[in-house]
Design a protein around this motif. Structure first.
Motif, mmCIF file in Angstrom:
data_model
loop_
_atom_site.group_PDB
_atom_site.id
_atom_site.type_symbol
_atom_site.label_atom_id
_atom_site.label_comp_id
_atom_site.label_asym_id
_atom_site.label_seq_id
_atom_site.Cartn_x
_atom_site.Cartn_y
_atom_site.Cartn_z
ATOM 1 N N ALA A 208 -8.788 5.404 -2.834
ATOM 2 C CA ALA A 208 -7.912 5.978 -1.939
ATOM 3 C C ALA A 208 -8.806 6.831 -0.925
ATOM 4 C CB ALA A 208 -7.042 7.134 -2.655
ATOM 5 N N SER A 213 -6.293 4.352 1.830
ATOM 6 C CA SER A 213 -5.575 5.454 2.674
ATOM 7 C C SER A 213 -5.599 4.948 4.360
ATOM 8 C CB SER A 213 -6.139 6.690 2.692
ATOM 9 O OG SER A 213 -7.527 6.850 3.154
ATOM 10 N N ARG A 216 -3.285 2.207 4.577
ATOM 11 C CA ARG A 216 -1.708 2.583 4.374
ATOM 12 C C ARG A 216 -1.176 3.260 5.704
ATOM 13 N NH1 ARG A 216 1.392 4.136 0.040
ATOM 14 N NH2 ARG A 216 2.882 6.296 0.071
ATOM 15 N N CYS A 246 -4.147 9.444 -1.503
ATOM 16 C CA CYS A 246 -4.125 8.586 0.012
ATOM 17 C C CYS A 246 -3.692 9.558 1.159
ATOM 18 C CB CYS A 246 -3.172 7.556 -0.011
ATOM 19 S SG CYS A 246 -3.945 6.144 -0.693
#
Length: 294
Positions: A208, A213, A216, A246
């Motif tokens: 993450a 992250s 995302r 994240c």
């Protein structure tokens, strides 16, 4: 091409031609140079801006990229620690960020990106890294907020301060790519095959930290179709702890990228940082008249 790279190429072949220079954004990151070998081979040479970047990239090629599978990443031809130079093979395709693909192809590319990242993350299953204490985390957050105060709006600083108020959940380290974005995914439209490049930010970190992250908050949260394709390839959705991590890591990364992009006049990075910050506001549901309220 710098003399250090000429010397490195000459350690691999007596006959070569410099084909092109590929500049990179900012004043610090040196260009990447494209070279053609005597048998038609294509190579790329790079002088790293620092010893850490050089060590990371060489380590990734020596230990981790093999996990991606045959012909899924460049191969290391030669490297020199003293001059911080590397020479790697070229791979087919073009950066996915430069292509406008039909929806079906784009989903296929993101599914392969998820599959390759899962393989890369699994390359270091037996390695460990020191745990980050709450005190060390707080120091990291404070330093970042102090350093970026002059280049970020107060509402962004306040949001990051809130989201990073607690250290992220402790997650196992993996061999993370560090900048796993479409600009580093080479898509071959003929083969319908994805390959991964640029490993100078690869290191042991939780998945993450950057890999999950950045994707995302820069892309996937606005594209449910690509999010589904990527995680189908990755083999699973994010756990609840990974979602929290994240969000926490993403907040720091967005602020850091905003500050870096402004300092280095990298407009593309500034735009990506703003996208991350806006998506963080929307996800947490605390957007108030364009600002942030904890």
């Amino acid at each position: 091409m710098p003399s250090a790279l000429h010397h490195l190429v000459e350690s691999a072949t007596d006959t070569y031609a410099v084909v092109a220079e590929h500049p990179r954004p900012g004043d610090i990151r040196p260009s990447v140079w494209e070279v053609k070998g005597p048998g038609g081979q294509r190579w790329f040479g790079k002088c790293h801006a620092g010893a850490k970047l050089h060590r990371r990239e060489v380590t990734a090629y020596e230990k981790w990229t093999v996990a991606l599978g045959a012909d899924r990443a460049p191969e290391l031809v030669s490297a020199d620690t003293q001059t911080r130079t590397v020479l790697v093979t070229a791979v087919p395709g073009r950066g996915l960020d430069t292509l406008r693909l039909p929806a079906e192809q784009e989903r296929a590319a993101y599914e392969q990106a998820g599959e390759l990242l899962a393989r890369f993350h699994a390359a270091t299953a037996d390695e460990s890294m020191p745990e980050v204490t709450e005190e060390a985390w707080d120091e990291t957050v404070t330093r970042l907020l102090d350093r970026t105060a002059g280049n970020a709006p107060e509402h962004d600083l306040a949001m990051v301060r809130t989201l990073a108020g607690k250290a992220p959940p402790r997650l196992p380290p993996v061999s993370q790519h560090g900048d796993y974005m479409p600009k580093n995914w080479m898509w071959d439209e003929t083969e319908q095959r994805l390959r991964v490049i640029d490993f100078e930010r690869a290191e042991l970190r939780p998945a993450a930290y950057r890999d999950l992250s950045r994707l995302r908050y820069r892309i996937l949260c606005n594209r449910p179709d690509l999010n589904a394709a990527f995680h189908h390839g990755y083999g699973r959705p994010l756990t609840e702890e990974e979602q929290i991590a994240c969000r926490t890591y993403g907040a720091l990364d967005a602020l850091d990228c905003l500050d870096w992009g402004i300092r280095q006049r990298d407009i593309g990075l500034v735009d990506e940082a703003h996208t991350m910050l806006e998506n963080l506001r929307l996800e947490t549901g605390k957007s108030v008249w364009g600002g942030w309220r904890a």
